[in-house]
Motif scaffolding. Structure first.
Motif, PDB file in Angstrom:
ATOM      1  N   ARG A   4       8.919  -7.613  12.538  1.00  0.00           N
ATOM      2  CA  ARG A   4       7.559  -8.122  12.466  1.00  0.00           C
ATOM      3  C   ARG A   4       6.608  -7.904  11.306  1.00  0.00           C
ATOM      4  O   ARG A   4       6.800  -6.988  10.318  1.00  0.00           O
ATOM      5  CB  ARG A   4       6.891  -6.808  13.558  1.00  0.00           C
ATOM      6  N   ASP A 231       1.624 -17.225  24.597  1.00  0.00           N
ATOM      7  CA  ASP A 231       2.217 -16.576  23.501  1.00  0.00           C
ATOM      8  C   ASP A 231       3.512 -16.763  23.085  1.00  0.00           C
ATOM      9  O   ASP A 231       4.432 -16.150  23.152  1.00  0.00           O
ATOM     10  CB  ASP A 231       2.030 -15.004  23.786  1.00  0.00           C
ATOM     11  N   LYS A 233       5.246 -18.609  19.420  1.00  0.00           N
ATOM     12  CA  LYS A 233       4.811 -18.913  18.203  1.00  0.00           C
ATOM     13  C   LYS A 233       5.112 -20.415  17.994  1.00  0.00           C
ATOM     14  O   LYS A 233       4.563 -21.275  17.315  1.00  0.00           O
ATOM     15  CB  LYS A 233       5.955 -18.402  17.216  1.00  0.00           C
ATOM     16  N   ARG A 237       2.501 -22.956  16.951  1.00  0.00           N
ATOM     17  CA  ARG A 237       2.589 -23.827  15.515  1.00  0.00           C
ATOM     18  C   ARG A 237       2.564 -25.399  15.594  1.00  0.00           C
ATOM     19  O   ARG A 237       2.002 -26.182  15.124  1.00  0.00           O
ATOM     20  CB  ARG A 237       3.849 -23.230  14.941  1.00  0.00           C
ATOM     21  N   GLU A 261       2.698 -10.223  19.857  1.00  0.00           N
ATOM     22  CA  GLU A 261       2.899 -11.641  20.333  1.00  0.00           C
ATOM     23  C   GLU A 261       1.434 -12.283  19.652  1.00  0.00           C
ATOM     24  O   GLU A 261       0.980 -13.236  20.298  1.00  0.00           O
ATOM     25  CB  GLU A 261       2.692 -11.516  21.916  1.00  0.00           C
ATOM     26  N   ASP A 262       0.942 -11.518  18.370  1.00  0.00           N
ATOM     27  CA  ASP A 262      -0.204 -12.216  17.799  1.00  0.00           C
ATOM     28  C   ASP A 262       0.592 -13.183  16.732  1.00  0.00           C
ATOM     29  O   ASP A 262       0.902 -12.548  15.657  1.00  0.00           O
ATOM     30  CB  ASP A 262      -1.036 -11.072  17.122  1.00  0.00           C
ATOM     31  N   TYR A 263       0.331 -14.421  17.061  1.00  0.00           N
ATOM     32  CA  TYR A 263       1.359 -15.218  16.006  1.00  0.00           C
ATOM     33  C   TYR A 263       0.117 -16.073  15.073  1.00  0.00           C
ATOM     34  O   TYR A 263       0.692 -16.849  14.134  1.00  0.00           O
ATOM     35  CB  TYR A 263       2.118 -16.327  16.606  1.00  0.00           C
ATOM     36  N   THR A 266       0.526 -15.614  11.107  1.00  0.00           N
ATOM     37  CA  THR A 266       1.852 -16.371  10.857  1.00  0.00           C
ATOM     38  C   THR A 266       1.715 -17.598  10.688  1.00  0.00           C
ATOM     39  O   THR A 266       2.451 -18.284   9.790  1.00  0.00           O
ATOM     40  CB  THR A 266       3.069 -15.512  11.659  1.00  0.00           C
TER      41      THR A 266
END
Length: 642
Positions: A4, A231, A233, A237, A261-263, A266
């Protein structure tokens, strides 16, 4: 298992802007969208992409400016009232209407009302005219090749008229910045879906994207709301990468914090550079400022107030700059804060406030500060900026407030601070109907808080229903104690029923005050200083009951609707409130007490022109009927003064 990653920082606001600007410069800065050609009918509000030159003179011929006769000015010399001059129709005088081309060899027009007709061929005039009198010469307004509008000009209706007069049917404008708005969250459902079925616990209606899109369009951009992204990634993306290919700016709403779950940060980091993740502001701390695919990318927090504040701070400047414009300055006023506020050390705080002028001071009343309270944005007249390291402000302190509403509307605002009642919500609507320039701003701090606001001269009126335990009478004893030197008019609003708000069917069979001390009953109380709290404590004392016996007595809510919501949600099994609140949320109601609800108003305000719409509304049968229809109100003495 993937490790993480935490990006969250605590960057000061000015430093965050500096870092973001530097990141944009590293990829070549903001690139203006290309120009496009649009018809004039679709061009209002757009920005010209270059200078616009007249393709045609206006007028493009010598034109008569009046109805009358076209003449050669030299042929009229010597005409006076005592020696009128006769002209021959067809050779010396030719009839023309306004806008007609001037006949060859003529250079003036005599108005029809100054011409006497002697017969079909002979006219008489009593005054001479100068050359070009009542004639619009070619190019009087515009000459072909003349500059009509410069580059970067926002087109107004009058500008469209000028362009048409100059011979243009279209205009080259800057394409609106295309802003992709991506809402992310597995828990989100569209408003359309929510309207078609019952929401499950944990599901949240997605409305931030709608709000952000409206803001973008208000600032001149074109907002494109993309489908909701759960949620995941990989999905986020892919959506962000595709949006960067076809838009000028990408906004991801939610997923900006440091949860599992905060992507957003990233994804931005993989597609470009995260300049800032975490700004020392409240609300809006988890904001992300990034550059991806050579374009700005913003991650705005999911709470609606945080999203709105960070959009104002970071998105608004980008939208204007992508149009080649400097963001217009919002008006800022100085106001007096009505109560003490504590702010977190080290963060710039933006506090929503209601504004109104009381006597000679502009009063700022803080609204609820929760980042999830979208209604605080609806009610806000402005944002008060509490600077970093200020640690808050004292009551009576002067603060700078950025206006969110027209200043003239604020000047016509009646400020009500005190007890909450649904009748006050109706009062504001009916006042606007009778007097469109008037507005009621209401802050709910309880009856006692309202009277103290009158004492500080922070409000025009206060809703109050305080029962004096010593005398058994309402309101006047408190006013005499708290405001002995102030001439206060008590204007009766209604008698209303107070009782238990309970779930449908009253499953626990609650019927009397003594039921509150049962060990199987959870209660939702009102805050100290509220009339309902005073009423409860009075009757508990009369019945010989102790508040220590009531489970939930310490839980405080600030409105009747908040108590009703607590009961409806199941977090409480009973609350004390009014019938209208029970009806509003589909609860049952057990009547217990009748109480008097008044408006306490300093006489100088009650008799002022500002309160004239209030006086009319209280006497209006339509308003009285609307309050009675809420249920539990006796309005037979509404508007009486005591």
């Amino acid at each position: 298992m993937a490790r993480r990653r935490y990006y969250l920082e605590d960057v000061a606001l000015d430093e965050a802007v500096r870092r973001f600007e530097a990141a944009l410069e590293r990829v070549g800065g903001l690139r203006l969208p290309p120009a496009e050609v649009v018809p004039l009918a679709e061009a209002r509000g757009r920005l010209t992409a270059g200078p616009v030159w007249a393709a045609l003179s206006s007028p493009h011929y010598h034109a008569a400016a009046m109805d009358g006769i076209a003449v050669r000015a030299a042929d009229t010399l010597g005409a006076t009232e005592s020696q009128p001059l006769q002209l021959t129709v067809g050779t010396q005088a030719i009839w023309v209407d306004t806008g007609d081309p001037m006949p060859p060899e003529t250079d003036a027009v005599i108005m029809a009302e100054h011409v006497q007709t002697l017969d079909e061929t002979t006219l008489e005039i009593a005054a001479s005219v100068a050359p070009w009198q009542h004639v619009r010469p070619l190019g009087e307004d515009l000459v072909a090749t003349e500059l009509v509008l410069p580059e970067g000009h926002r087109l107004r209706p009058v500008d469209l008229g000028a362009l048409a007069a100059a011979g243009h049917a279209t205009v080259v404008v800057r394409r609106r910045p295309r802003v992709a708005i991506i809402a992310t969250g597995t828990e989100l459902v569209t408003v359309e879906e929510a309207a078609s079925r019952t929401l499950e616990p944990g599901e949240i209606i997605e409305f931030n994207a709608l709000m952000l899109a409206g803001m973008v369009e208000e600032w001149g951009g074109e907002a494109i709301r993309l489908p909701l992204v759960p949620d995941r990634k990989d999905l986020l993306r892919a959506t962000v990468a595709e949006a960067l290919d076809t838009h000028d700016l990408v906004v991801v709403n939610a997923g900006s914090s440091a949860g599992s779950e905060d992507y957003t940060a990233t994804v931005f980091g993989e597609l470009g550079e995260v300049a800032v993740h975490g700004v020392a502001i409240r609300p809006g701390h988890p904001a992300i400022l990034a550059v991806a695919n050579g374009k700005p990318a913003l991650g705005l927090p999911g709470y609606p107030v945080s999203a709105a504040v960070t959009a104002e701070l970071f998105l608004r400047p980008l939208v204007y700059r992508l149009q080649g414009m400097v963001p217009p300055e919002r008006p800022v006023v100085e106001a007096t804060m009505s109560r003490k506020l504590l702010s977190p050390l080290g963060e710039d705080e933006f506090v929503r406030v209601a504004l109104g002028r009381v006597d000679d001071r502009l009063i700022a009343t803080p609204l609820s500060r929760g980042a999830g309270l979208v209604m605080s944005l609806v009610r806000a007249d402005g944002m008060a900026h509490i600077p970093r390291f200020a640690e808050g402000v004292h009551a009576g302190a002067r603060v700078n407030v950025t206006l969110l509403r027209d200043a003239a509307e604020i000047e016509g605002t009646l400020v009500a601070i005190g007890s909450h009642d649904l009748a006050l919500d109706l009062l504001g609507s009916h006042m606007r109907r009778l007097a469109p320039g008037t507005r009621l701003s209401s802050a709910n701090v309880g009856s006692l808080g309202g009277l103290l606001a009158l004492k500080r001269r922070d409000a025009h009126l206060a809703g109050t229903h305080l029962l004096d335990e010593a005398t058994g009478s309402y309101n006047r004893p408190f006013i005499e104690r708290l405001l002995p030197d102030e001439a206060i008019v008590l204007v009766h609003l209604a008698y209303r029923e107070q009782g238990f708000l309970v779930p449908r069917g009253n499953p626990q069979g609650l019927s009397e005050l003594r039921d509150l001390v049962r060990p199987d009953v959870r209660f939702a109380n009102r805050q100290k200083g509220s009339g309902t709290r005073v009423l409860l404590d009075y009757h508990l004392n009369q019945a010989g009951l102790s508040s220590d016996q009531i489970i939930g007595y310490e839980r405080e809510e600030f409105t009747h609707m908040a108590v009703a919501a607590a009961v409806m949600s199941g977090s409480a099994q009973v609350g004390l409130g009014i019938l209208a609140a029970a009806r509003a949320l589909g609860l049952d109601f057990v009547p217990l007490f009748s109480e008097r609800y008044d408006l306490a108003i300093p006489r100088r305000h009650w008799e002022s022109e500002l309160c004239e719409p209030l006086r009319r509304t209280l006497a209006d049968p339509a308003y009285q009927a609307a309050v009675a229809a809420l249920g539990g109100y006796d309005v037979s003495r509404m508007g009486e003064e005591t």
